[in-house]
Design an enzyme around this catalytic site. Sequence first.
Site, short mmCIF file in Angstrom:
data_model
loop_
_atom_site.label_atom_id
_atom_site.label_comp_id
_atom_site.label_asym_id
_atom_site.label_seq_id
_atom_site.Cartn_x
_atom_site.Cartn_y
_atom_site.Cartn_z
CE LYS A 186 -3.62 -2.37 -0.34
NZ LYS A 186 -4.29 -3.65 0.36
C1 LIG Z 1 -5.20 -4.37 0.74
C2 LIG Z 1 -6.67 -4.31 0.75
C3 LIG Z 1 -7.59 -4.63 1.70
C4 LIG Z 1 -7.08 -5.50 2.89
O1 LIG Z 1 -6.10 -5.01 3.50
P1 LIG Z 1 -5.19 -5.94 4.50
O2 LIG Z 1 -4.36 -4.93 5.37
O3 LIG Z 1 -4.39 -6.66 3.76
O4 LIG Z 1 -6.12 -6.51 5.54
C5 LIG Z 1 -8.82 -4.70 1.42
N1 LIG Z 1 -9.52 -4.16 0.37
C6 LIG Z 1 -8.72 -3.49 -0.66
C7 LIG Z 1 -9.17 -2.76 -1.65
C8 LIG Z 1 -7.16 -3.70 -0.60
O5 LIG Z 1 -6.49 -3.10 -1.44
#
Ligand SMILES: *Cc1c(COP(=O)(O)O)cnc(C)c1O
Length: 378
Positions: A186
């Site tokens: 992210k």
């Molecule tokens: C990364 C992501 C998640 C989940 O996040 P985690 O931290 O991996 O639990 C949920 N929705 C979207 C669109 C994502 O990109």
Amino acid sequence: MSAALPFLPFSKPTIDEATIAAVGEVLRSGWITSGPKVQAFEAKLSEYFGGRPVRTFNSGTCTMEIALRIAGIGPGDEVITTSISWVATANVIIEVGATPVFADIDPVTRNIDLDKLEAAITPRTKAIIPVYLSGLPVDMDRLYAIANKHKLRVVEDAAQAFGSEWKGKRIGAFGDFVSFSFQANKNITTGEGGCLVLNNEDEARLAEKYRLQGVTRSGVDGIDVDVLGGKYNMSDIMAAIGLGQFANIDAITAHRRALARHYFSCFGPDFEAQSGAQLPLQAFDTSNYHLFQIVLPDQGPDTRANFMRKMAEYNIGTGYHYAPIHLFTMYRARGFKEGMFPVSEKVGRLTVTLPMFYAMTTADVERAVAAVKAILIK
Ligand SMILES: *Cc1c(COP(=O)(O)O)cnc(C)c1O
């Protein structure tokens, strides 16, 4: 062929030396679980989101589950979301005992189509989970007009939208529940982790309880448990990474937008007509360009696999985000099937994610575009 060039991944975290030193300090401090670093990170995040309460967690997924629990959503309730997301978005609905309902996406934004979302509302609908795919928000005015009209709670899956904006306001600085992920790929990361922006201190206290076994401070002995919570707290090790990442957020967002601009200018105005592929929306004042995704021209069932293999021959990594959730086995078992959401199914089959990350250079963009053009333009 440019196989001599180093591998260009589609995503890669950047952790600076100051952050590594800060993590070392935490490790030597004698306090490595939730403590002063978590509090400092939450304070920074709250300031960033206009003073709204923010709590951190050990994933983005659990922030959405906890938001649904705070909203009192459970068995018998329907929650509307999109099929083009990471499966976490729909799994949390099932996790709290509610029923996931999908609405198809808009082919241009690839986000949930708000007309179809509104059409999917029934008397049992209690909440909606819009997803800001690649960091592009939906029409936020329209989203909240629909939510207010039908008295629905909103859990924004802004996992990819840290630093994105709507009409000059940050995503997270307004709205109902807003969920962010700090997973490794992210825009800012804590390795794994997430945060939830809440509406008031009552919700924040409830979030703290759900975060740690339902424990609350009360009574003479100072501890009680009155709801079922889980184990979702962030550690100070993670928060130290988050603080280091957060210090660069404006530069990260600006650099990604600059890379996206360079992608568009390298592809040029004729690329879509020449290749049959579809570029993402140009939205430099809203999207943080978490991902740069193109939709490939349909060349049969192996279209994406073939394209990804050819990109790998240029030593360039690609990804895909996402396979339609409603076609996974567990969702098919709940009655979903092919043909229900045709736009999601087409985009899910043909979308591919090109390299985009903070340490990437304009030369990397040029290399990726040259490879895409060589593969797609005959
Ligand atoms: C990364 C992501 C998640 C989940 O996040 P985690 O931290 O991996 O639990 C949920 N929705 C979207 C669109 C994502 O990109």
